[in-house]
Design a protein around this motif. Structure first.
Motif, mmCIF file in Angstrom:
data_model
loop_
_atom_site.group_PDB
_atom_site.id
_atom_site.type_symbol
_atom_site.label_atom_id
_atom_site.label_comp_id
_atom_site.label_asym_id
_atom_site.label_seq_id
_atom_site.Cartn_x
_atom_site.Cartn_y
_atom_site.Cartn_z
ATOM 1 N N ASP A 311 144.984 113.871 70.422
ATOM 2 C CA ASP A 311 145.821 115.049 70.226
ATOM 3 C C ASP A 311 145.856 115.518 68.777
ATOM 4 N N GLU A 312 145.809 114.590 67.824
ATOM 5 C CA GLU A 312 145.990 114.976 66.424
ATOM 6 C C GLU A 312 144.818 115.792 65.881
ATOM 7 N N TYR A 313 143.656 115.755 66.525
ATOM 8 C CA TYR A 313 142.577 116.642 66.105
ATOM 9 C C TYR A 313 141.848 117.271 67.290
ATOM 10 N N TRP A 314 142.625 117.532 68.328
ATOM 11 C CA TRP A 314 142.128 118.295 69.477
ATOM 12 C C TRP A 314 141.877 119.745 69.072
ATOM 13 N N LEU A 315 140.767 120.292 69.526
ATOM 14 C CA LEU A 315 140.363 121.657 69.202
ATOM 15 C C LEU A 315 140.643 122.564 70.401
ATOM 16 N N PRO A 316 141.675 123.410 70.351
ATOM 17 C CA PRO A 316 142.024 124.228 71.511
ATOM 18 C C PRO A 316 140.909 125.146 71.995
ATOM 19 N N SER A 317 140.122 125.682 71.079
ATOM 20 C CA SER A 317 139.096 126.637 71.486
ATOM 21 C C SER A 317 137.897 125.990 72.165
ATOM 22 N N LEU A 318 137.712 124.682 72.004
ATOM 23 C CA LEU A 318 136.591 123.975 72.647
ATOM 24 C C LEU A 318 137.080 122.607 73.103
ATOM 25 N N ASN A 319 137.259 122.453 74.402
ATOM 26 C CA ASN A 319 137.833 121.245 74.971
ATOM 27 C C ASN A 319 136.728 120.317 75.464
ATOM 28 N N LEU A 351 126.650 112.957 72.146
ATOM 29 C CA LEU A 351 127.570 113.046 73.282
ATOM 30 C C LEU A 351 126.916 113.685 74.503
ATOM 31 N N ALA A 352 125.605 113.839 74.497
ATOM 32 C CA ALA A 352 124.910 114.371 75.670
ATOM 33 C C ALA A 352 125.114 113.431 76.857
ATOM 34 N N GLY A 353 125.524 113.990 77.989
ATOM 35 C CA GLY A 353 125.762 113.195 79.186
ATOM 36 C C GLY A 353 127.111 112.519 79.226
ATOM 37 N N GLU A 354 127.914 112.686 78.155
ATOM 38 C CA GLU A 354 129.211 112.005 78.095
ATOM 39 C C GLU A 354 130.402 112.942 78.216
ATOM 40 N N ILE A 355 130.214 114.236 77.897
ATOM 41 C CA ILE A 355 131.351 115.164 77.929
ATOM 42 C C ILE A 355 130.945 116.483 78.573
ATOM 43 N N PHE A 356 131.956 117.156 79.145
ATOM 44 C CA PHE A 356 131.871 118.581 79.425
ATOM 45 C C PHE A 356 132.447 119.309 78.220
ATOM 46 N N ARG A 357 131.893 120.485 77.915
ATOM 47 C CA ARG A 357 132.473 121.320 76.869
ATOM 48 C C ARG A 357 133.011 122.591 77.525
ATOM 49 N N ILE A 358 134.331 122.724 77.494
ATOM 50 C CA ILE A 358 135.004 123.827 78.162
ATOM 51 C C ILE A 358 135.687 124.692 77.107
ATOM 52 N N GLY A 359 135.219 125.917 76.984
ATOM 53 C CA GLY A 359 135.791 126.822 76.006
ATOM 54 C C GLY A 359 137.071 127.463 76.504
#
Length: 403
Positions: A311-319, A351-359
């Protein structure tokens, strides 16, 4: 003897009318474009030195200063995509023989390094794992060790979903070593708090297709007086003629002299996109992104998924959302496109294969889109056998939106 004419004529390609699919863009960019911006692009062309266009240039510069939160005179839209603004920044500020300190905690820190090397600079690194921000103490140590001419950092790392905190602390440390500070704000400008002057950033660049919700083609760039002094006093010309800021000054400065033909419709577009920012109010816009992305975050976590960034460095524009075990991100992204006309993306690099990137950016950052992406993602993951609770995700999203 005359040559016999060919017996068959070359046929023209049979290309039909342009009918791209109508997608909902919730990936790392581009984002959905406001209809007002599309209408602006369909207005009549004028010449790039027409008095009316010069007035438009003035307006765009004022709007960019407002959005960057700067009084920098040298604030322009670079003719090209965000990578052109990035190369204009680094290729002009870094001279052959200069040392540039760059981060290792994401894909776009690596791109900074590549551009600095091509500019003739020596690259040194400050390390942090992918998915974590830079530690100010590590930056201070690297500055002391390498004494660089330029320090670059990524404010909003699109590859990891991490927002860099402590920016004033980083810039103060760099200036103690007489280093200019270059900030990548591609995924933060117009979406999360960014204060170029208050935070003492020397150079910041961005892309229009993220939180500004503008088609790529005219990309924001701002430089302080100190940065422009370095650019204008170089011993050797930058390696790019097209992106040479000492030449572009003639076009975007007071003289308004010909350098190249500006992408007129793209300047129209970014003017309207920035007008939307000003109408909403920049702080209101930052708050909107945080509120709507917070509802998205609540939904994916209630569904049973984990965020990549704390939470302390979560980026709202790119989840950045961790992929459930046994699930292929490419298959999920393909099904979302096929079944829902919805775009999200997988990870890059480490992080390929480890995360979805949701804008959750610009015009895409709307309540209906947030509910839609949580619903669709939950449905697709459940159909693929993932251990998720789509209903709980949608309920949590709706509750968060009502607050």
């Amino acid at each position: 003897m005359a040559q016999e004419p060919p017996t068959e004529r070359v046929r023209a390609p049979a290309v039909g009318e342009l009918t791209p699919p109508d997608r909902i863009l919730m990936g790392p960019g581009p984002s959905d474009v406001n209809p007002r911006v599309l209408r602006a692009m369909s207005t009549p062309l004028v010449g790039h030195l027409d008095p009316s266009f010069i007035e438009i240039m003035n307006e765009v510069q004022e709007l960019l200063r407002y959005t960057f939160r700067t009084d920098n005179k040298w604030t322009i839209p670079v003719s090209g995509t965000g990578s052109a603004a990035m190369e204009a920044a680094i290729g002009n500020v870094v001279e052959p023989g200069d040392t540039m300190l760059v981060p290792t905690n994401g894909y776009f820190g690596g791109r900074m390094a590549s551009m600095a090397r091509r500019a003739g600079g020596e690259v040194v690194e400050v390390d942090a794992p992918w998915g974590e921000p830079l530690d100010p103490e590590d930056v201070a140590d690297a500055l002391s060790e390498h004494d660089p001419d330029v320090f670059g950092f990524v404010h909003a790392e699109t590859s990891t979903g991490v927002l860099q905190p402590d920016v004033p602390e980083l810039t103060a440390a760099a200036h103690d070593h007489d280093a200019l500070v270059v900030a990548d704000s591609v995924t933060s400008l117009g979406g999360v708090e960014l204060r170029v002057d208050d935070w003492d950033i020397d150079v910041a660049y961005s892309g229009p297709q993220k939180c500004l919700s503008c088609p790529p083609g005219a990309s924001p760039l701002t430089l302080s007086e100190q940065a422009m002094e370095k650019v204008l006093s170089r011993d050797e010309d930058p390696r790019s003629w097209y992106l040479d800021l000492s030449l572009l000054e003639g076009y975007w400065g007071e003289e308004r002299a010909y350098h190249h033909t500006a992408p007129i419709t793209n300047v129209y577009a970014i003017r309207e996109a920035l007008r939307l920012v000003a109408e909403e109010g920049i702080e209101n816009r930052w708050n909107r992104h945080e509120r709507l992305a917070g509802a998205l975050k609540a939904g994916v976590e209630a569904m049973g998924l984990a965020m990549n960034a704390p939470d302390e460095y979560w980026l709202p524009s790119l989840n950045a959302v961790s992929i459930p075990e046994g699930i292929d991100d490419g298959d999920v992204c393909d099904r979302l496109l096929e079944q829902y006309d919805l775009e999200i993306a997988g990870g890059l690099g480490d992080l390929a294969g480890e995360i979805f990137r949701i804008g959750c950016m610009g015009h895409s950052a709307r309540s209906e889109n947030v509910i839609y992406v949580v619903t669709a993602l939950g449905d697709v993951l459940e159909s693929m056998g993932a251990d998720v609770d789509p209903g709980a995700g949608v309920t949590a999203t709706r509750r968060a939106l009502k607050k």
